[in-house]
Design a protein around this motif. Structure first.
Motif, PDB file in Angstrom:
ATOM      1  N   GLY A  71       0.825  -1.198   0.000  1.00 53.39           N
ATOM      2  CA  GLY A  71       0.000   0.000   0.000  1.00 53.39           C
ATOM      3  C   GLY A  71       0.860   1.249   0.000  1.00 53.39           C
ATOM      4  N   GLU A  72       0.289   2.371   0.418  1.00 53.25           N
ATOM      5  CA  GLU A  72       0.979   3.664   0.382  1.00 53.25           C
ATOM      6  C   GLU A  72       0.960   4.328   1.754  1.00 53.25           C
ATOM      7  OE1 GLU A  72      -0.064   6.186  -2.904  1.00 53.25           O
ATOM      8  OE2 GLU A  72      -0.780   4.483  -4.080  1.00 53.25           O
ATOM      9  N   PRO A  73       1.955   4.049   2.612  1.00 50.37           N
ATOM     10  CA  PRO A  73       1.979   4.572   3.982  1.00 50.37           C
ATOM     11  C   PRO A  73       2.127   6.088   4.074  1.00 50.37           C
ATOM     12  CG  PRO A  73       4.039   3.465   3.450  1.00 50.37           C
ATOM     13  CD  PRO A  73       3.094   3.155   2.334  1.00 50.37           C
ATOM     14  N   LEU A  74       2.646   6.748   3.025  1.00 47.34           N
ATOM     15  CA  LEU A  74       2.866   8.192   3.078  1.00 47.34           C
ATOM     16  C   LEU A  74       1.685   8.989   2.537  1.00 47.34           C
ATOM     17  CD1 LEU A  74       6.612   8.339   1.940  1.00 47.34           C
ATOM     18  CD2 LEU A  74       5.664   8.231   4.257  1.00 47.34           C
ATOM     19  N   ASN A  75       0.649   8.296   2.048  1.00 44.67           N
ATOM     20  CA  ASN A  75      -0.530   8.952   1.510  1.00 44.67           C
ATOM     21  C   ASN A  75      -1.721   8.668   2.419  1.00 44.67           C
ATOM     22  OD1 ASN A  75      -2.740   9.895   0.061  1.00 44.67           O
ATOM     23  ND2 ASN A  75      -1.987   9.143  -1.913  1.00 44.67           N
ATOM     24  N   ASN A  76      -2.208   9.690   3.126  1.00 48.37           N
ATOM     25  CA  ASN A  76      -3.311   9.489   4.075  1.00 48.37           C
ATOM     26  C   ASN A  76      -4.617   9.074   3.410  1.00 48.37           C
ATOM     27  OD1 ASN A  76      -1.721  10.131   6.303  1.00 48.37           O
ATOM     28  ND2 ASN A  76      -2.186  12.329   6.140  1.00 48.37           N
ATOM     29  N   ASN A  77      -4.716   9.276   2.098  1.00 50.04           N
ATOM     30  CA  ASN A  77      -5.931   8.899   1.376  1.00 50.04           C
ATOM     31  C   ASN A  77      -5.888   7.448   0.889  1.00 50.04           C
ATOM     32  OD1 ASN A  77      -7.210  11.459   1.572  1.00 50.04           O
ATOM     33  ND2 ASN A  77      -5.889  12.217  -0.079  1.00 50.04           N
ATOM     34  N   LYS A  78      -4.793   6.787   1.166  1.00 50.53           N
ATOM     35  CA  LYS A  78      -4.632   5.400   0.739  1.00 50.53           C
ATOM     36  C   LYS A  78      -4.409   4.493   1.953  1.00 50.53           C
ATOM     37  CE  LYS A  78      -4.623   6.264  -3.752  1.00 50.53           C
ATOM     38  NZ  LYS A  78      -5.599   5.703  -4.708  1.00 50.53           N
ATOM     39  N   SER A  79      -4.855   3.261   1.830  1.00 49.89           N
ATOM     40  CA  SER A  79      -4.639   2.280   2.901  1.00 49.89           C
ATOM     41  C   SER A  79      -3.259   1.650   2.747  1.00 49.89           C
ATOM     42  CB  SER A  79      -5.705   1.196   2.852  1.00 49.89           C
ATOM     43  OG  SER A  79      -6.994   1.721   3.044  1.00 49.89           O
ATOM     44  N   PHE A  80      -2.744   1.138   3.839  1.00 47.41           N
ATOM     45  CA  PHE A  80      -1.533   0.342   3.745  1.00 47.41           C
ATOM     46  C   PHE A  80      -1.530  -0.701   4.859  1.00 47.41           C
ATOM     47  CE2 PHE A  80      -0.051   3.207   7.030  1.00 47.41           C
ATOM     48  CZ  PHE A  80       0.856   2.454   7.771  1.00 47.41           C
ATOM     49  N   TYR A  85       6.107 -11.644   9.775  1.00 46.95           N
ATOM     50  CA  TYR A  85       5.981 -13.098   9.706  1.00 46.95           C
ATOM     51  C   TYR A  85       6.806 -13.765  10.803  1.00 46.95           C
ATOM     52  CZ  TYR A  85       3.908 -12.184   5.149  1.00 46.95           C
ATOM     53  OH  TYR A  85       3.099 -11.714   4.145  1.00 46.95           O
ATOM     54  N   ILE A  86       6.143 -14.697  11.529  1.00 48.00           N
ATOM     55  CA  ILE A  86       6.831 -15.488  12.540  1.00 48.00           C
ATOM     56  C   ILE A  86       6.712 -16.948  12.114  1.00 48.00           C
ATOM     57  CG2 ILE A  86       7.276 -15.380  15.025  1.00 48.00           C
ATOM     58  CD1 ILE A  86       4.765 -13.744  15.333  1.00 48.00           C
ATOM     59  N   GLY A  87       7.165 -17.861  12.921  1.00 44.47           N
ATOM     60  CA  GLY A  87       7.143 -19.272  12.554  1.00 44.47           C
ATOM     61  C   GLY A  87       5.764 -19.813  12.232  1.00 44.47           C
ATOM     62  N   HIS A  88       4.826 -19.649  13.151  1.00 50.84           N
ATOM     63  CA  HIS A  88       3.499 -20.229  12.979  1.00 50.84           C
ATOM     64  C   HIS A  88       2.384 -19.183  12.946  1.00 50.84           C
ATOM     65  CE1 HIS A  88       5.876 -23.647  14.468  1.00 50.84           C
ATOM     66  NE2 HIS A  88       5.031 -24.398  13.810  1.00 50.84           N
ATOM     67  N   SER A  89       2.731 -17.942  12.735  1.00 55.06           N
ATOM     68  CA  SER A  89       1.707 -16.903  12.712  1.00 55.06           C
ATOM     69  C   SER A  89       2.185 -15.684  11.925  1.00 55.06           C
ATOM     70  CB  SER A  89       1.322 -16.483  14.137  1.00 55.06           C
ATOM     71  OG  SER A  89       2.454 -16.086  14.870  1.00 55.06           O
ATOM     72  N   THR A  90       1.216 -14.861  11.556  1.00 56.90           N
ATOM     73  CA  THR A  90       1.495 -13.632  10.825  1.00 56.90           C
ATOM     74  C   THR A  90       0.760 -12.489  11.501  1.00 56.90           C
ATOM     75  OG1 THR A  90       1.649 -14.843   8.722  1.00 56.90           O
ATOM     76  CG2 THR A  90       1.335 -12.456   8.601  1.00 56.90           C
ATOM     77  N   ILE A  91       1.466 -11.396  11.751  1.00 60.24           N
ATOM     78  CA  ILE A  91       0.833 -10.212  12.337  1.00 60.24           C
ATOM     79  C   ILE A  91       0.605  -9.198  11.218  1.00 60.24           C
ATOM     80  CG2 ILE A  91       1.068  -8.309  13.973  1.00 60.24           C
ATOM     81  CD1 ILE A  91       2.823 -10.092  15.672  1.00 60.24           C
ATOM     82  N   GLU A  92      -0.615  -8.688  11.127  1.00 65.04           N
ATOM     83  CA  GLU A  92      -0.945  -7.688  10.118  1.00 65.04           C
ATOM     84  C   GLU A  92      -1.471  -6.429  10.805  1.00 65.04           C
ATOM     85  OE1 GLU A  92      -3.710  -9.575   7.543  1.00 65.04           O
ATOM     86  OE2 GLU A  92      -2.176 -10.729   6.470  1.00 65.04           O
ATOM     87  N   VAL A  93      -0.827  -5.311  10.528  1.00 65.48           N
ATOM     88  CA  VAL A  93      -1.262  -4.012  11.047  1.00 65.48           C
ATOM     89  C   VAL A  93      -1.691  -3.173   9.851  1.00 65.48           C
ATOM     90  CG1 VAL A  93      -0.632  -1.971  12.371  1.00 65.48           C
ATOM     91  CG2 VAL A  93       0.399  -4.197  12.933  1.00 65.48           C
ATOM     92  N   ALA A  94      -2.965  -2.788   9.819  1.00 67.16           N
ATOM     93  CA  ALA A  94      -3.494  -2.072   8.657  1.00 67.16           C
ATOM     94  C   ALA A  94      -4.007  -0.693   9.050  1.00 67.16           C
ATOM     95  CB  ALA A  94      -4.620  -2.884   8.020  1.00 67.16           C
ATOM     96  N   ARG A  95      -3.770   0.270   8.159  1.00 69.76           N
ATOM     97  CA  ARG A  95      -4.357   1.596   8.326  1.00 69.76           C
ATOM     98  C   ARG A  95      -5.424   1.789   7.251  1.00 69.76           C
ATOM     99  NH1 ARG A  95      -1.013   6.641   6.617  1.00 69.76           N
ATOM    100  NH2 ARG A  95      -1.900   6.017   4.607  1.00 69.76           N
TER     101      ARG A  95
END
Length: 214
Positions: A71-80, A85-95
């Motif tokens: 995505g586009e972290p520097l554009n407030n009008n866009k999501s990112f 990634y870890i061994g048995h899991s994935t962390i997702e942080v979304a704006r």
């Protein structure tokens, strides 16, 4: 979940209507199996996921882990979204675009699902209307054409099993870490083949007609 199951169990024999009793028993059976999944997930969390998460936090502090951004972290009008990634899991942080709201979720792997069986309670018209309605909104179909849904709402998980009678597979996909911690359920109705999304859209008029005539 324990409190909800206790309330359902207490109400099973309250009503003299046999269909209501059977419905509550079915809900109780589904709830018990979901509670068993929660117990397994808790054990896996304590033995595996928690340790991996703690190790990830240490690596982040030392700058030793890779962070993937889409995505586009520097554009407030866009999501990112940020992926860790870890061994048995994935962390997702979304704006979320424009609103700036941040959502955090953890996807867990290695958790086996469990099959539940629910008898048919609704007549065909109401059943079809309910199925089409769900698949056109929160539900979907998987690659094999089976009805499926991911949700962190317990009532939706129970309703899914009731409107797709027969055998369904229930599993825990992960956790939603926002205002509070919620389990994300994944459900697949493996006794019923579903219409494609294109076919479902063409059934919109039929769905409205079924609801009006019910």
């Amino acid at each position: 979940m324990n409190d909800w199951l206790s309330r359902i169990e207490a109400k099973i024999g309250e009503d003299g209507d046999k269909d209501v009793v059977k419905l509550r028993m079915a809900m109780f059976d589904v709830g018990e199996k979901m509670l068993e999944l929660l117990r397994r997930a808790r054990e896996k969390w304590l033995s595996t996921y928690k340790q991996e998460l703690e190790e990830l936090i240490k690596k982040l502090r030392r700058g030793e882990t890779e962070i993937i951004i889409t995505g586009e972290p520097l554009n407030n009008n866009k999501s990112f979204m940020v992926h860790l990634y870890i061994g048995h899991s994935t962390i997702e942080v979304a704006r979320v675009a424009k609103s700036g709201n941040i959502t955090i979720s953890i996807s867990l792997t290695g958790l086996k699902g469990i099959d539940v069986f629910v008898p048919k309670f609704l007549d065909d018209k109401r059943l079809r209307a309910s199925q089409y309605g769900l698949l056109l909104t929160d539900g979907t179909t998987n690659k094999k054409g089976y009805p499926a849904m991911g949700t962190n709402r317990l009532w939706q998980a129970i309703i899914f099993s009731l409107i797709f009678p027969g055998k369904s597979n229930v599993s825990i996909r992960g956790l939603s870490l926002n205002n509070d911690v919620k389990v994300t359920w994944n459900l697949v109705a493996i006794d019923i083949k579903a219409y494609s999304k294109v076919r479902l859209k063409s059934l919109g008029k039929s769905l409205i007609s079924i609801i009006r005539n019910s």
